[in-house]
Design an enzyme around this catalytic site. Sequence first.
Site, short mmCIF file in Angstrom:
data_model
loop_
_atom_site.label_atom_id
_atom_site.label_comp_id
_atom_site.label_asym_id
_atom_site.label_seq_id
_atom_site.Cartn_x
_atom_site.Cartn_y
_atom_site.Cartn_z
N TYR A 56 50.48 53.11 39.95
CA TYR A 56 49.40 54.09 39.81
C TYR A 56 49.52 54.80 38.48
CZ TYR A 56 45.84 54.89 43.24
OH TYR A 56 44.68 54.80 43.96
N GLU A 58 46.74 57.06 36.98
CA GLU A 58 45.54 57.85 36.67
C GLU A 58 45.74 58.66 35.39
OE1 GLU A 58 44.78 60.21 40.14
OE2 GLU A 58 43.55 58.65 41.07
N ASP A 209 25.10 46.56 24.46
CA ASP A 209 25.77 45.96 25.62
C ASP A 209 26.04 44.49 25.26
OD1 ASP A 209 26.55 44.78 27.97
OD2 ASP A 209 24.96 45.66 29.21
N THR A 235 32.00 43.06 28.83
CA THR A 235 32.91 42.53 29.85
C THR A 235 33.98 41.74 29.11
OG1 THR A 235 31.73 40.44 30.08
CG2 THR A 235 31.03 42.23 31.52
N LYS A 238 33.60 37.06 30.07
CA LYS A 238 32.56 36.09 29.76
C LYS A 238 33.01 35.30 28.53
CE LYS A 238 29.15 38.83 32.28
NZ LYS A 238 27.91 39.63 32.22
N ARG A 244 38.77 39.40 34.50
CA ARG A 244 37.56 40.06 34.96
C ARG A 244 37.68 41.56 34.70
NH1 ARG A 244 33.41 38.30 37.39
NH2 ARG A 244 34.34 36.28 36.99
C1 LIG Z 1 27.47 40.68 32.99
C2 LIG Z 1 26.76 41.85 32.40
C3 LIG Z 1 27.08 43.16 32.77
C4 LIG Z 1 27.94 43.52 33.95
O1 LIG Z 1 29.19 42.99 34.02
P1 LIG Z 1 29.97 42.96 35.43
O2 LIG Z 1 31.39 42.77 35.00
O3 LIG Z 1 29.39 41.85 36.21
O4 LIG Z 1 29.76 44.27 36.09
C5 LIG Z 1 26.47 44.21 32.08
N1 LIG Z 1 25.59 43.97 31.11
C6 LIG Z 1 25.23 42.71 30.75
C7 LIG Z 1 24.23 42.52 29.64
C8 LIG Z 1 25.79 41.61 31.40
O5 LIG Z 1 25.41 40.39 31.07
#
Ligand SMILES: *Cc1c(COP(=O)(O)O)cnc(C)c1O
Length: 429
Positions: A56, A58, A209, A235, A238, A244
């Site tokens: 933990y 935090e 994003d 993220t 990807k 993840r």
């Molecule tokens: C995949 C994605 C997210 C969210 O990611 P998660 O890890 O699935 O919550 C946010 N914004 C965009 C543009 C995405 O493609």
Amino acid sequence: MTSSPLDRWITNDDEVTALLAREWDRQTSTLQLIASENFASPAVMAATGSILTNKYSEGYPGRRYYGGNQVVDEIEELARHRLRSLFGADHANVQPHSGANANVAVYQALLNPGDTVLAMRLDHGGHLTHGSPASITSKIWNFVSYGVTPRSDDPAVPGEVIDFDNVRDLAHAHRPKLIIAGATAYARRIDPAPFREIADEVGALLMFDSAHVAGLIAGGSHPNPVPYADVVTFTTHKTLRGPRGGAILSREEFAKKIDSAVFPGQQGGPLEHAIAAKAVAFKEASLPSFSKYTDQIVANSRAFGAALTSEGFRMVSGGTENHMVLLDLREFDAELTGKEAQEVLDRAGITTNRNQIPDDPRSPFITSGLRVGTAAETTAGLGEQEFATVAALMARALRHRADDGAIDQVHRDVATLCRDFNPYANFLI
Ligand SMILES: *Cc1c(COP(=O)(O)O)cnc(C)c1O
């Protein structure tokens, strides 16, 4: 069974072990074309499965609420340092559990409830957290959406690309506090510069994003939004090929607000095992071999798109400049829906996802589009020639979808291809 990282996952729980074995088999004997997926390295998986899951912590390095965080502080500091250097950012927060959490934390940090945000329409490629009626984001903040230009059949003027006149008009009309660039189903490069210009015209903050393209940016295959955006979210699983999770980069002036919005604003204890794995992935993404990998991703999707086009599919926006191809299936077969295509391809050992296309006449559950990506199978070693083969296999399965024998034959051909390209047989980083 192939010797694999699976050897390390044998547990005393027979049911879970058997399920892991089945999933290992599925991932390595069928084609993974989900644009948001990848194969993380054994080093990333080892960190994810480490003893750090026990701790933990935090708070943030040097300011924890619990004792015993001497080592964890060094791990999180290492992850933050590597991430700042990878993208050239002032500040990094590596605690978000996912991309969605990262986005909501940014909204919480920069906005008051009711503030206006300008983001991309969901049915034109935006993400659920960009104001979908189904997302908590639309209940707290006032989202206005921009879209893509109409379809064009003139190859010299690509259509279905971000409509910057629309972005500018809406920005001037609605005076948003925040503008969001970035998408989840959009095959073109997203240039941060015109977004910055529009944000400055109306005094808005800019968030990029980069959930999908973070790896392409890290590898230098796409422009880095950090010099343009106030905040960059992404993220780590990807194209970046890590565990993840999510992360946030920001200018120094927003650092404190963002940190407090992630913890205690949104989350409790951070997942330090995931943070250690993020540190591993950030190091991998800084190596010259990663740039070669991301250039190959882009080359592969260009070849994949060209081969799919010659099979009679239409690419939305007329091409691809990243790791994905968004297909309009109606050109290939007016009767074929995205839902059916996804199901047929699943039976043929090709994993994809149905997706809405701009101005899709079908519902989000049925759709007229299919999204495919090259990031995962490029990790497995597929090149341009193999992606042309995959395009032919997809077309064959979909053309003969009423013929079980034909589908089975495609499945066998997929399995043969996958035998030569097992991502974990010889993992290259
Ligand atoms: C995949 C994605 C997210 C969210 O990611 P998660 O890890 O699935 O919550 C946010 N914004 C965009 C543009 C995405 O493609």
